[in-house]
Design an enzyme around this catalytic site. Sequence first.
Site, PDB file in Angstrom:
ATOM      1  N   ASP A  92       1.104  -1.316   0.040  1.00  0.00           N
ATOM      2  CA  ASP A  92       0.144  -0.158   0.031  1.00  0.00           C
ATOM      3  C   ASP A  92       1.104   1.167   0.157  1.00  0.00           C
ATOM      4  O   ASP A  92       2.069   1.288   0.141  1.00  0.00           O
ATOM      5  CB  ASP A  92      -0.935   0.165   1.080  1.00  0.00           C
ATOM      6  N   ASP A 266      -7.871  -7.405   1.727  1.00  0.00           N
ATOM      7  CA  ASP A 266      -7.016  -7.543   2.457  1.00  0.00           C
ATOM      8  C   ASP A 266      -7.599  -7.155   3.850  1.00  0.00           C
ATOM      9  O   ASP A 266      -8.331  -6.204   3.965  1.00  0.00           O
ATOM     10  CB  ASP A 266      -5.439  -6.904   2.153  1.00  0.00           C
ATOM     11  N   CYS A 304     -12.842 -27.967   8.967  1.00  0.00           N
ATOM     12  CA  CYS A 304     -11.279 -27.550   8.760  1.00  0.00           C
ATOM     13  C   CYS A 304     -10.392 -28.571   8.567  1.00  0.00           C
ATOM     14  O   CYS A 304     -10.200 -29.433   9.376  1.00  0.00           O
ATOM     15  CB  CYS A 304     -11.252 -26.268   9.658  1.00  0.00           C
ATOM     16  N   CYS A 306      -6.962 -27.574   8.295  1.00  0.00           N
ATOM     17  CA  CYS A 306      -5.557 -26.929   8.481  1.00  0.00           C
ATOM     18  C   CYS A 306      -4.676 -27.708   9.304  1.00  0.00           C
ATOM     19  O   CYS A 306      -5.308 -28.584   9.999  1.00  0.00           O
ATOM     20  CB  CYS A 306      -5.849 -25.477   9.008  1.00  0.00           C
ATOM     21  N   CYS A 309      -6.042 -27.839  12.738  1.00  0.00           N
ATOM     22  CA  CYS A 309      -7.016 -28.894  13.202  1.00  0.00           C
ATOM     23  C   CYS A 309      -7.146 -30.035  13.086  1.00  0.00           C
ATOM     24  O   CYS A 309      -7.622 -30.908  13.813  1.00  0.00           O
ATOM     25  CB  CYS A 309      -8.411 -28.274  12.486  1.00  0.00           C
ATOM     26  N   HIS A 335      -4.771 -21.174  11.610  1.00  0.00           N
ATOM     27  CA  HIS A 335      -6.115 -21.694  11.493  1.00  0.00           C
ATOM     28  C   HIS A 335      -7.055 -20.584  10.648  1.00  0.00           C
ATOM     29  O   HIS A 335      -7.793 -20.662   9.664  1.00  0.00           O
ATOM     30  CB  HIS A 335      -6.969 -22.066  12.506  1.00  0.00           C
TER      31      HIS A 335
END
Length: 370
Positions: A92, A266, A304, A306, A309, A335
């Site tokens: 940015d 974002d 989930c 991930c 998890c 996560h």
Amino acid sequence: MFKFELLKTSKDSKARLGKITTNHGEIETPIFMPVGTRATVKTMTPEELKDIGAQIILSNTYHLFLRPGTEIIEKAGGLHKFMNWDKPILTDSGGFQVFSLSDNRKITEEGVHFRSHIDGSKMFISPEKSIDIQNILGSDIIMAFDECAPYPASHEYIDHSMRRTLRWAERCKNHHKNVDNQTLFGIIQGGMYKDLREISAKEMVDMDFKGYSIGGLSVGEPIDLMTEILDYTTDFMPENKPRYLMGVGSPDYLFEAVERGVDMADCVLPTRIARNGTVLTHQGRIPIKNAIYKDDFSRLDDECDCYTCRNYSKAYIRHLFNVDEILGMRLATIHNLYFLIDMMKNIRESIKGDYFLEYKKDFYKKYGYK
């Protein structure tokens, strides 16, 4: 090397499926970008970001300008090498951070005089200076310097601010030197006023940037007002160029943005709330430090897949937070980012299969949104 391909538009909304090509790889859109403000996504390694499917990350011009400074990053060979990230980076302009300093800055036509939040030293960033910094950083996508006006604000104030942002955008485009390797986006402003949004969008499009950001939303206004202004604004944006809504990262804001034709977004939200012990799940947010989870040995989210998890329970993660172990923050961050990145992947699939609004409805029902 920059190219945007619009692959499909949803039959039931403005939702779009696309692909961005950069020197450092391709980005499937719509996409959520994790924020690495100071050349790092907090608690995460680049390898972990790749493992969870991150395609692009965002870094901050203002913070990197202050520390470590452009000289260090230039010596390192650019931001990609400095932080060991070989995929696309978006930076940015630093405008939002500078303007958030409120009493410690003075806006002029030339640029913004401000005091560093670190040591109070006097600093100055102009549109040209912002571009110079980003050229040194070497990010794939860079932003024009803009004024992020406050909410609420009068029509007169926003009009004046928006027109200065247009003049600054033209200065940025004229000053941008590394056009073959870095793509400059213009930023549409105009606050909550439709007439000013239309002017800003049309004049920014006339400058012919390769992509356009939508700034000045999600700054404290109600979500209904945000979606109304967003829906109105995207009607004036070209279909063949990417649209980036700055600073949104909760599931509902991402769904609403995609529905209105946004390709990129974002936010620090998923990483920030993770460090404070809040995790995102398909059944809504979980404050994992609560006593109810002290002997709950189930995973954070049954839907989930991930790393967190697959390997750890709510009870264990709660324990880590309650004894101030850094691993708790790391596991929650992994996560939360995976959750949003996977959600955006599912959104892309739903656009491809023409069931986006159906997927949104099902997600909202489980999550607890109205």
